[in-house]
Design an enzyme around this catalytic site. Structure first.
Site, short mmCIF file in Angstrom:
data_model
loop_
_atom_site.label_atom_id
_atom_site.label_comp_id
_atom_site.label_asym_id
_atom_site.label_seq_id
_atom_site.Cartn_x
_atom_site.Cartn_y
_atom_site.Cartn_z
N ASN A 169 -4.70 8.57 -2.68
CA ASN A 169 -4.86 8.41 -1.15
C ASN A 169 -4.28 9.64 -0.47
O ASN A 169 -4.04 9.66 0.94
CB ASN A 169 -4.78 7.10 -0.88
N THR A 249 -1.09 0.34 -13.85
CA THR A 249 -0.88 2.00 -14.68
C THR A 249 -0.08 2.25 -14.43
O THR A 249 0.20 3.08 -15.75
CB THR A 249 -2.26 2.80 -13.33
N GLU A 265 5.91 5.16 -7.45
CA GLU A 265 5.66 4.14 -6.54
C GLU A 265 4.12 3.66 -6.34
O GLU A 265 3.39 4.27 -7.14
CB GLU A 265 5.30 5.07 -5.23
N CYS A 299 -1.11 2.32 0.22
CA CYS A 299 0.04 0.99 -0.79
C CYS A 299 0.73 1.08 0.11
O CYS A 299 1.28 -0.56 0.75
CB CYS A 299 0.91 1.87 -1.88
N ARG A 455 6.62 4.38 5.09
CA ARG A 455 6.88 5.39 4.50
C ARG A 455 7.51 6.06 5.51
O ARG A 455 9.12 6.56 4.78
CB ARG A 455 5.33 5.95 3.09
O1 G3H Z 1 -0.25 4.68 -0.96
C1 G3H Z 1 0.90 5.20 -0.26
C2 G3H Z 1 1.87 5.48 0.79
O2 G3H Z 1 3.29 6.29 -0.21
C3 G3H Z 1 1.94 5.31 1.93
O3 G3H Z 1 2.48 6.45 2.53
O4 G3H Z 1 2.61 4.38 4.57
O5 G3H Z 1 2.47 7.34 5.12
O6 G3H Z 1 0.52 5.94 4.58
P1 G3H Z 1 2.37 5.85 4.44
#
Ligand code: G3H
Length: 494
Positions: A169, A249, A265, A299, A455
């Site tokens: 992603n 995983t 993560e 996530c 994040r």
């Molecule tokens: O999918 C996991 C990423 O660490 C989420 O990052 O909150 O910037 O979309 P984000």
């Protein structure tokens, strides 16, 4: 690797075959096997990647092992300069990388551009921040029973070889976040990009090579996780694994890897708690963004909303009112499309549709969406959902949000704390004090008050508890995670 690597995608008549990078050269694998990377947009082949052999992995591990010490001995200011150059190259290729990302993983062009820009900024920030990391000296006589006869010299040093496994992603951003922090701390890196996203990952490896990372310090190996994953994570030359991906995983890697540091993560099934006094306009906007950005494949996406029946009814009305403005499913390369392109594959879409139907069969009510078309899943809202139903109990990596009614806020705390996941949670209320008090009740990594989970900013600590992660990331925290303390004690018996 020749520069046609960066040839305009539209000029590529037949899907290119990409070599892997053994740290020194770009090579075809002796396996003779390649794997197709299929675009989730239209099922076209974006390119072919090598499926490397275990012998090739051994050679790569040996090369990165041999070069690591001289890389760590390279003056920090030189490593910093290389990373700033890498950031400049990422910016230079912004248009190219964005359209590649959009085609390879189905992100909207706007989201893809933001990933590339964020990666360049993150790389610069890492390179600036590393210069303020310091060792320290400690005096012995602070502790009872000791005199001044010892001095502790505490340095921060590399682990050795870091295995970086990135998710589909954010194949550029989350790869760079692992690679840059590891390299700046003096580690060598074996980079395993996601199968889908591998082409973007290979381009990133090429950028580090172009920026001047010396031969043998970073390698990029490709192939399916099922084919090479176990061999990589159990390799004796690996000193640390940094991984982003599903909780299942992550758990499998942790069980196999043995006693080495792990920075993970993993999945997040993030709740949004809506208190009766919340600003419904803002809450609806944040829930839409949180649930549907990149088709819910983050996530940090919001997966369920908790509130009393009356609050949820009010919120649902506001969400439905705002949806047409912010969400439009379609080809991610079209400027008309908002937030929801395809999910990563048709298989993934089928699994998501199954989870939606499972929840409906268990008593949930479909308000909107719910249908699959190839790799596309309509933006979906379910109400009357219970925490045990599929769309809440499991991580559904798609554009689906479940409304779960609770009798009071205490029940919301119980549901969140009993979940298998613990990445982030949001609390919406006009009373910030009540929001902070509520946040302290939750066993999750981060609580957002009046904002959707995310994040960034990327220098904030980012971590998950329970099945959502191990260790801490975020610029300074990632640099710390990618290095260990080395105390040297100078004994001066008096
Ligand atoms: O999918 C996991 C990423 O660490 C989420 O990052 O909150 O910037 O979309 P984000």
């Amino acid at each position: 690797m020749p520069e046609e690597f960066f040839a305009p995608i539209s000029n590529q008549q037949t899907p290119p075959t990409y070599k892997f990078f053994d740290g020194k050269e770009w090579k075809d694998s002796t396996s003779g096997k390649t794997s197709d990377v299929i675009s989730p947009i239209d099922a076209s082949v974006v390119g072919k990647i090598q499926v490397v052999t275990t012998n090739e992995i051994d050679a790569v591990m040996e090369a990165t092992y041999v070069t690591q010490r001289s890389w760590e001995a390279t003056p920090l200011h030189q490593r910093v300069k290389i990373m700033h150059l890498a950031a400049d190259w990422i910016r230079h290729f912004e248009e190219y990388l964005s359209s590649l990302l959009s085609r390879e993983i189905g992100k909207t062009l706007e989201e893809a551009k933001s990933e590339i820009k964020r990666t360049a900024d993150l790389t610069d920030y890492f390179a600036d921040e590393v210069q303020s990391l310091r060792g320290e000296t400690l005096d012995s006589d602070n502790f009872p029973g000791y005199d001044k006869g010892r001095i502790g010299i505490i340095e921060r040093v590399a682990y050795g070889t870091v295995l970086a496994i990135a998710p589909f992603n954010y194949p550029v951003n989350l790869s760079a976040s692992k690679i840059v922090s590891a390299l700046l701390m003096g580690n060598s890196v074996v980079f395993k990009p996601p199968s889908q996203g591998a082409i973007s990952g290979l381009h990133l490896a090429r950028i580090f090579q172009k920026a001047g990372v010396p031969p043998g310090v970073i390698a990029c190996v490709t192939g399916g996780g099922g084919e090479i994953g176990d061999y990589l994570v159990t390799h004796k030359r690996v000193d640390l694994i940094t991984f982003t991906g599903s909780s299942d995983t992550g758990l499998a890697i942790a069980q196999k890897a043995g006693m080495i540091p792990l920075v993970f993560e993993c999945g997040g099934n993030n709740p949004a708690v809506v208190m009766p006094d919340a600003d419904m306009n803002l809450t609806a906007r944040e829930i839409i963004k949180g649930a549907f950005s990149y088709a819910g494949q983050r996530c940090t996406a919001i997966k369920y909303v908790l509130g009393t029946k009356q609050t949820l009814e009010q919120l649902l009305g506001e969400v439905q009112k705002q949806m047409p403005e912010f969400v439009k499913m379609g080809d991610p390369r079209s400027p008309e499309t908002k937030l929801v392109g395809p999910v990563i594959s048709q298989d993934a879409a089928t699994k998501i549709e199954t989870a939606i139907n499972d929840s409906i069969q268990a008593g949930a009510t479909l308000v909107t969406g719910g249908k699959q078309n190839n790799s596309f899943i309509e933006p979906t809202i379910l109400i009357n959902v219970k925490p045990t139903m599929a769309t809440v109990a499991t991580e559904v990596f798609g554009p689906v949000v479940s409304f779960v009614a609770v009798s009071d806020m205490g029940q919301a705390v119980t549901i969140i704390n009993e979940s298998r996941f613990g990445l982030q949670a949001s609390v919406f209320t006009k009373d910030e004090g009540a929001g902070i008090a509520f946040a302290k009740e939750l066993n999750v990594g981060t609580v957002q008050i009046n904002g959707s989970p995310q994040r960034g900013p990327d220098h904030f600590p980012f971590l998950g508890v329970k099945a959502s992660g191990l260790g801490v990331q975020g610029v300074r925290y990632s640099l710390e995670s990618m290095s260990r303390l080395r105390p040297i004690v100078l004994n001066k018996p008096q």
